[in-house]
Scaffold this active site. Sequence first.
Site, short mmCIF file in Angstrom:
data_model
loop_
_atom_site.label_atom_id
_atom_site.label_comp_id
_atom_site.label_asym_id
_atom_site.label_seq_id
_atom_site.Cartn_x
_atom_site.Cartn_y
_atom_site.Cartn_z
N GLN A 68 -7.68 -0.19 3.43
CA GLN A 68 -8.56 -0.78 4.45
C GLN A 68 -9.88 -1.26 3.86
O GLN A 68 -10.58 -2.05 4.48
CB GLN A 68 -8.84 0.24 5.57
CG GLN A 68 -7.66 0.53 6.47
CD GLN A 68 -7.27 -0.64 7.35
OE1 GLN A 68 -8.09 -1.47 7.72
NE2 GLN A 68 -6.00 -0.71 7.70
N SER A 107 -3.41 -3.21 -0.64
CA SER A 107 -2.35 -4.00 -0.03
C SER A 107 -2.90 -5.36 0.42
O SER A 107 -3.95 -5.42 1.04
CB SER A 107 -1.78 -3.25 1.18
OG SER A 107 -0.83 -4.05 1.83
N GLY A 128 0.80 -1.22 0.00
CA GLY A 128 0.00 0.00 0.00
C GLY A 128 0.84 1.27 0.00
O GLY A 128 0.52 2.23 -0.71
N HIS A 143 -1.91 -7.64 2.66
CA HIS A 143 -1.89 -8.17 4.03
C HIS A 143 -3.03 -7.65 4.91
O HIS A 143 -3.15 -8.05 6.07
CB HIS A 143 -0.53 -7.95 4.69
CG HIS A 143 -0.21 -6.56 5.11
ND1 HIS A 143 -0.26 -6.17 6.43
CD2 HIS A 143 0.19 -5.48 4.43
CE1 HIS A 143 0.11 -4.89 6.52
NE2 HIS A 143 0.39 -4.46 5.31
N CYS A 152 1.90 2.31 13.28
CA CYS A 152 3.06 3.11 12.89
C CYS A 152 3.33 4.21 13.91
O CYS A 152 4.45 4.63 14.08
CB CYS A 152 2.84 3.74 11.52
SG CYS A 152 1.92 2.71 10.42
#
Length: 395
Positions: A179, A199, A70, A201, A324
């Site tokens: 998301q 993304s 992402g 994962h 993060c």
Amino acid sequence: MRIYADNAATTRVSKSAVNAMLPYFEEIYGNPSSLNTTGQIAAEALGKLRCEIAELINAKPQEIYFTSGGSEADNQAIITAAKTGEKKGKKHIISTKFEHHAVLHTLNKLEKEGFEITLIDVNENGVVKAEDVEKAIREDTALVTVMFANNEIGTVQPIAEIGEICRNKGVIFHTDAVQAAGHIAIDVEALKVDMLSVSAHKFHGPKGVGFLYCRKGIYLRNLIEGGAQERGKRAGTENLPGIAGMTAAMKEAVEKIDENAKKLIPLRNRLIEGLEKIPHSRVNGDKEKRLPGNVNICFEGIEGESLLLLLDEKGIEASSGSACTSGSLDPSHVLLSIGLPHDVAHGSLRLTISEENTVEEMDYIISSVTEVVDYLRQISPVWEELQKGTREYIL
Ligand SMILES: *Cc1c(COP(=O)(O)O)cnc(C)c1O
């Protein structure tokens, strides 16, 4: 017992994704750029996977560019649109205050290079108003980038409405759909998006792989120099096992979108209702325009970090802010963007569940959080002041 409730950070790789990846390690291991037979078998597989991914979002295979995830897709989309705009004298970009850092930090970099960035406010429910985007568009606007669903509070944005506005005004529209993908249906035609980041994962696929959808006719710039992979737009030998795992995971997730939502929404609502009973708490983000698996709640008078550690001891794996930013002392920019004061934003808890979770787990989470919040308040100097009346309650 361990209850994993941190699916917005990452997910377990599904069995079907693992199985889809395995042949690409020992059998179909060729380099798709090689002209030999093994290479050509890999190239053919890659082409097939690209078609399958494209179909899942109603795109054409030539509009899919595989990336390392992402963050890379966000960087490439935003930098491309900025440089394309710059050539035409357009150096204004519109985004929102609560984007993922992959977007915000890229915008910071562009600002230092002379671009003007307008970050739109989100309302107290964590939803961007399409009309605010419309008002912010100028003659020199090169790009609008608004996330599909927020990674902390799970709120879903009016992407189709913003897409319509941007299309009418001739402005490139990118959405970070990391998301949303696999959790909410995505049709790039209906949504009128020009670029979209995904993304693997975040929907039970492997880490380190994703893709950027870039509409035909929009010139894409490469960030990485090297070979001619991805039609010259992304150098580097393709992560074929990852792409195969992502495709299998996304197919499965998209097929089960309705089924999973039907299962998740009652679990999520049960969790919200149970946790809201804790006094001086507040659920963050709109309760309807929300990802099926997201719960985000603040408790006054406590620190989110202590709550997380004590919950972890009880086997509950949650998060506070985004993965993060946890570890830094600044409160989450997302919670500040919806108007929470610093003090309250510090006491936030994010639980992101998956279809693997159960009702019993929700009830265990509710009783554990209630117990731990109560304990932390007993030892909190802030709570003592609130109780004594020397400090005012916010929630
Ligand atoms: C996780 C996430 C990203 C980053 O994706 P990676 O594949 O981890 O680089 C970007 N945007 C949002 C909204 C995310 O949740």
